[in-house]
Design a protein around this motif. Structure first.
Motif, PDB file in Angstrom:
ATOM      1  N   ASN A   3       0.797  -1.225   0.000  1.00 15.95           N
ATOM      2  CA  ASN A   3       0.000   0.000   0.000  1.00 15.95           C
ATOM      3  C   ASN A   3       0.834   1.281   0.000  1.00 15.95           C
ATOM      4  O   ASN A   3       0.287   2.376  -0.035  1.00 15.95           O
ATOM      5  CB  ASN A   3      -0.970   0.010   1.191  1.00 15.95           C
ATOM      6  CG  ASN A   3      -0.250  -0.028   2.533  1.00 15.95           C
ATOM      7  OD1 ASN A   3       0.918  -0.398   2.600  1.00 15.95           O
ATOM      8  ND2 ASN A   3      -0.958   0.337   3.588  1.00 15.95           N
ATOM      9  N   VAL A   4       2.174   1.178   0.016  1.00 14.40           N
ATOM     10  CA  VAL A   4       3.031   2.360  -0.088  1.00 14.40           C
ATOM     11  C   VAL A   4       2.973   2.873  -1.525  1.00 14.40           C
ATOM     12  O   VAL A   4       3.219   2.122  -2.471  1.00 14.40           O
ATOM     13  CB  VAL A   4       4.486   2.038   0.302  1.00 14.40           C
ATOM     14  CG1 VAL A   4       5.407   3.211  -0.021  1.00 14.40           C
ATOM     15  CG2 VAL A   4       4.570   1.693   1.777  1.00 14.40           C
ATOM     16  N   THR A   5       2.644   4.162  -1.686  1.00 12.86           N
ATOM     17  CA  THR A   5       2.497   4.724  -3.037  1.00 12.86           C
ATOM     18  C   THR A   5       3.700   5.542  -3.487  1.00 12.86           C
ATOM     19  O   THR A   5       3.873   5.776  -4.682  1.00 12.86           O
ATOM     20  CB  THR A   5       1.237   5.600  -3.121  1.00 12.86           C
ATOM     21  OG1 THR A   5       1.341   6.652  -2.145  1.00 12.86           O
ATOM     22  CG2 THR A   5      -0.015   4.773  -2.861  1.00 12.86           C
ATOM     23  N   SER A   6       4.525   6.006  -2.554  1.00  9.28           N
ATOM     24  CA  SER A   6       5.709   6.763  -2.950  1.00  9.28           C
ATOM     25  C   SER A   6       6.810   6.603  -1.913  1.00  9.28           C
ATOM     26  O   SER A   6       6.539   6.421  -0.712  1.00  9.28           O
ATOM     27  CB  SER A   6       5.376   8.246  -3.138  1.00  9.28           C
ATOM     28  OG  SER A   6       5.039   8.846  -1.901  1.00  9.28           O
ATOM     29  N   ILE A   7       8.054   6.668  -2.396  1.00  9.21           N
ATOM     30  CA  ILE A   7       9.221   6.735  -1.524  1.00  9.21           C
ATOM     31  C   ILE A   7       9.817   8.115  -1.745  1.00  9.21           C
ATOM     32  O   ILE A   7      10.296   8.421  -2.839  1.00  9.21           O
ATOM     33  CB  ILE A   7      10.243   5.629  -1.853  1.00  9.21           C
ATOM     34  CG1 ILE A   7       9.610   4.247  -1.634  1.00  9.21           C
ATOM     35  CG2 ILE A   7      11.501   5.777  -1.003  1.00  9.21           C
ATOM     36  CD1 ILE A   7      10.483   3.096  -2.069  1.00  9.21           C
ATOM     37  N   ASP A   8       9.757   8.952  -0.750  1.00 11.57           N
ATOM     38  CA  ASP A   8      10.161  10.347  -0.914  1.00 11.57           C
ATOM     39  C   ASP A   8      11.683  10.503  -0.957  1.00 11.57           C
ATOM     40  O   ASP A   8      12.434   9.552  -0.721  1.00 11.57           O
ATOM     41  CB  ASP A   8       9.564  11.204   0.196  1.00 11.57           C
ATOM     42  CG  ASP A   8       8.084  11.468  -0.011  1.00 11.57           C
ATOM     43  OD1 ASP A   8       7.591  11.193  -1.113  1.00 11.57           O
ATOM     44  OD2 ASP A   8       7.434  11.941   0.941  1.00 11.57           O
ATOM     45  N   LYS A   9      12.116  11.709  -1.218  1.00  7.56           N
ATOM     46  CA  LYS A   9      13.539  11.957  -1.421  1.00  7.56           C
ATOM     47  C   LYS A   9      14.365  11.652  -0.174  1.00  7.56           C
ATOM     48  O   LYS A   9      13.933  11.887   0.948  1.00  7.56           O
ATOM     49  CB  LYS A   9      13.762  13.394  -1.872  1.00  7.56           C
ATOM     50  CG  LYS A   9      13.418  14.461  -0.840  1.00  7.56           C
ATOM     51  CD  LYS A   9      13.702  15.850  -1.412  1.00  7.56           C
ATOM     52  CE  LYS A   9      13.427  16.931  -0.376  1.00  7.56           C
ATOM     53  NZ  LYS A   9      13.726  18.287  -0.909  1.00  7.56           N
TER      54      LYS A   9
END
Length: 267
Positions: A3-9
């Motif tokens: 369910n993780v939609t993004s991995i940020d910087k």
């Protein structure tokens, strides 16, 4: 997890003991942010989910143990950012997904173990220094649809022996093949109108160059150090030859200069 939609910087930047990353089944991940895994020097392989559409700038830069990058089946990836895989010195091969349309500048710089790469048909521009110092890269096919090969795109790819350029290419930047010392022959696409400066600088094995009618000039240092080249015929369309264009071509025995050339420029 799925369910993780993004991995940020910068989330995992500098995690130099991280060896593996696993994404859950049916992952909903759409983006990997700038420098997200930068300098993860123990990471050896990664399978990027099909749902990912963008990989950010420097995302995997300096992942020096990374040998394998796999994209999920039916990948939706459209963009690879600036220097995304720069200095991935153990990477040997990569097949980019057909959905890809943008490869950022410096994307694979100093991937010195990379021997082959497949560029998808949707890509129209090979950016600045994209494959520079990929010293093990032996061959590459540029797909139809690419219109521009930017400066230093293949700078010092010293093992490159074979490259196919499509007729769609209209512009090739300065120093595109500088230091490609294993390149023996090349045909410049018919839509290119100028051989830019240092384009084949120090291509010491280059013997056969086909320059099409329509090229109007030869840039400074364009063929400097092409010490295996014995002859070259310039098309009638050439009107200028810039400084040191053929300097240190020590085996050159003949050259045909067109009547339309108005000056041969000094440095």
């Amino acid at each position: 997890p799925s369910n993780v939609t993004s991995i940020d910087k910068e989330v995992f930047q500098g995690c130099n003991s991280l060896k593996s990353v696993t994404f859950g089944e049916n992952s909903q991940l759409t983006s990997i942010g700038d420098r997200a895994f930068s300098e993860c020097s123990s990471l050896t392989s990664i399978v990027i989910p099909a749902s990912v559409t963008s990989i950010g700038d420097n995302a995997f830069r300096g992942c020096s143990s990374l040998t394998s990058i796999t994209f999920g089946e039916s990948s939706r990836l459209t963009s690879i950012g600036w220097a995304a895989f720069d200095e991935c010195s153990s990477l040997t091969s990569i097949t980019l997904p057909e959905s890809l349309i943008r490869i950022g500048d410096y994307a694979f710089t100093e991937c010195e173990s990379l021997t082959e790469i497949t560029i998808p048909k949707g890509v129209t521009n090979i950016g600045i220094n994209t494959f520079s110092d990929c010293s093990s890269l032996k061959s590459i096919a540029i797909p139809e649809g690419v219109t521009r090969i930017s400066r230093k795109a293949f700078f010092r790819c010293s093992s490159l022996t074979d490259i196919t350029l499509p007729d769609t290419v209209t512009e090739m930047g300065e120093s595109v093949f500088y230091g490609c010392s294993s390149l023996t022959s090349i045909a410049i696409p018919e839509r290119v109108t100028f051989v830019n400066g240092s384009m084949f600088d120090w291509c010491s094995s280059l013997i056969d160059v086909k320059i099409p009618e329509g090229v109007t000039g030869i840039g400074a240092y364009a063929f400097r150090g092409c010490s295996s080249m014995t002859s070259i015929t310039l098309p009638a369309s050439v009107a200028q030859i810039d400084g040191s264009a053929f300097s240190e071509c020590s085996s050159l025995t003949s050259i045909t200069i067109p009547e339309g050339v108005t000056y041969i420029r000094q440095d």
